[in-house]
Design a protein around this motif. Structure first.
Motif: not given
Length: 396
Positions: A204-217, A249-252, A285-287
């Motif tokens: 199960x993926x937590x879609x409620x979490x806050x995404x920080x810059x370091x989460x992205x490639x 969209x840049x980096x997405x 794909x990563x997220x």
């Protein structure tokens, strides 16, 4: 007042009728049913009228009986003909509901699965994004139809790892068949139209979490900083079924953050630079952003080919912003736009377009800073100031 009893027979097996449902059908002077159900009931009651839903009301109004029994398959309280009957006959008849076993109860029992914390989705005549719905829940039950059948669901979900499928065909009938396994185990089989499905998700993926810059490639592609991303999402005021465009969209990062908010909608990420487009795909794909769809194009090439949006985020549009907005408004004049501007020239251009189109708008100038460790101290380092402009046509 005349009465109607709506009786549910669950999967359609006589053996699995509740005693109350059986007696109600047996004692009725008139029983109304549809096609397959009418045939099944002939051994209980001979006074059965086989009708189509489209002429049900007309058939009932012809009858003089004080009490009418209508028998339905499936769960009479879940995307059932019950709603149609109540809408059309509630004022003339007293309606009583007599439920039977539901298909999800039967399948859960046969597969030894609890339906605690299970979500229930009907695909009867409906089209929705199911990847996110399944990805964020441990257990999902699907009520299927001829188009959105077992094979359709399997193909839609084949990219999600850790899914186990439990399939029940023709439950309660002589042709009943139970299947379980992974996508690879089940994908090449043929299945009955009369089928239901349970999916158990081990990851199960937590879609409620806050995404920080370091989460992205990351790459050399510019990325909207997390503080601006958080504020922009708040200003978009996303609903779960919104259809959103991310233009430039840049980096997405914005696309994916928006996708996490949309359990029934989706995001179209439009990016014309190839290196950025490739990074968007990598981040999707990563997220596990299953409802974000990237396109390598300029916005004007694609905006008339996609679903009509309800919200639009613009992070980059070159000099096309006026034409982009005008094109989009022709498709939906209620679109809400959020635009980020890093330069004064972009800010002036956006405001000029919004004024020309007589938009209602708000402008926010954002200055943010983050702490960084320097020896034993924490120093604040400023991010570039950003202007966020939200606007749309005035409500009539």
């Amino acid at each position: 007042m005349k009465s109607i009893k709506i009786v549910g027979i669950g999967s359609g097996s006589i053996q699995e009728l509740t005693l109350k449902a059986y007696k109600t059908i047996e004692d009725a002077s008139i029983v109304i049913a549809f096609d397959r159900v009418a045939q099944l009931l002939s051994e209980i009651n001979k006074n059965i009228i086989n009708v189509k839903l489209s002429n049900l009301v007309d058939e009932i109004e012809k009858l003089k009986d004080e009490e009418i029994v209508i028998v339905l398959s499936g769960d009479i309280n879940f995307y059932s003909a019950t709603n149609y009957i109540q809408r059309n006959l509630n004022n003339e008849y007293q309606i009583e509901l007599i439920p039977g076993l539901s298909s999800y109860q039967i399948l859960c029992a046969k597969m030894n699965i609890s339906y605690e914390k299970m979500q229930f989705i009907s695909l009867h005549g409906l089209q929705q994004e199911i990847k996110i719905a399944v990805a964020i829940k441990e257990k999902t039950f699907f009520l299927l139809d001829a188009k959105h059948n077992v094979n359709w669901v399997l193909e839609e979900l084949k990219d999600i790892k850790g899914l186990n499928f439990y399939i029940g065909e023709n439950l309660g009938m002589d042709e009943e068949r139970l299947s379980r396994g992974s996508y690879a185990d089940l994908k090449d089989k043929e299945y009955s139209v009369l089928a239901v499905m349970i999916i158990v998700n081990e990851n199960v993926i937590d879609y409620n979490r806050t995404l920080y810059d370091e989460d992205f490639l990351r790459a050399k592609v510019p990325m909207t900083k997390q503080e601006i991303r958080w504020l922009s999402l708040s200003l978009l005021d996303l609903k779960e079924d919104d259809i959103v465009y991310d233009i430039g969209a840049g980096s997405g990062s914005i696309s994916i953050a928006m996708g996490y908010k949309l359990t029934k909608g989706c995001v179209y990420a439009l990016e014309k630079k190839e290196d950025a487009f490739n990074l968007i795909k990598d981040n999707i794909s990563h997220l596990n952003a299953y409802n974000v769809y990237p396109y390598h194009c300029s916005a004007l090439e694609m905006i008339n080919e996609l679903e009509v949006p309800t919200k639009v985020f613009i992070g980059g549009s070159g000099n096309d912003i006026k034409d982009i907005i005008k094109n989009l408004l022709q498709r939906n004049n209620k679109i809400e736009f959020v635009v980020t501007c890093i330069t004064l020239e972009t800010q002036a251009q956006v405001l000029s377009v919004f004024k020309e189109l007589d938009f209602e708008y708000d402008v926010y100038s954002i200055n943010s800073a983050r702490s960084h460790k320097v020896a034993q101290y924490n120093m604040m380092y400023a991010n570039n100031p950003i202007t966020i402009i939200k606007g749309g046509q005035a409500s009539v």
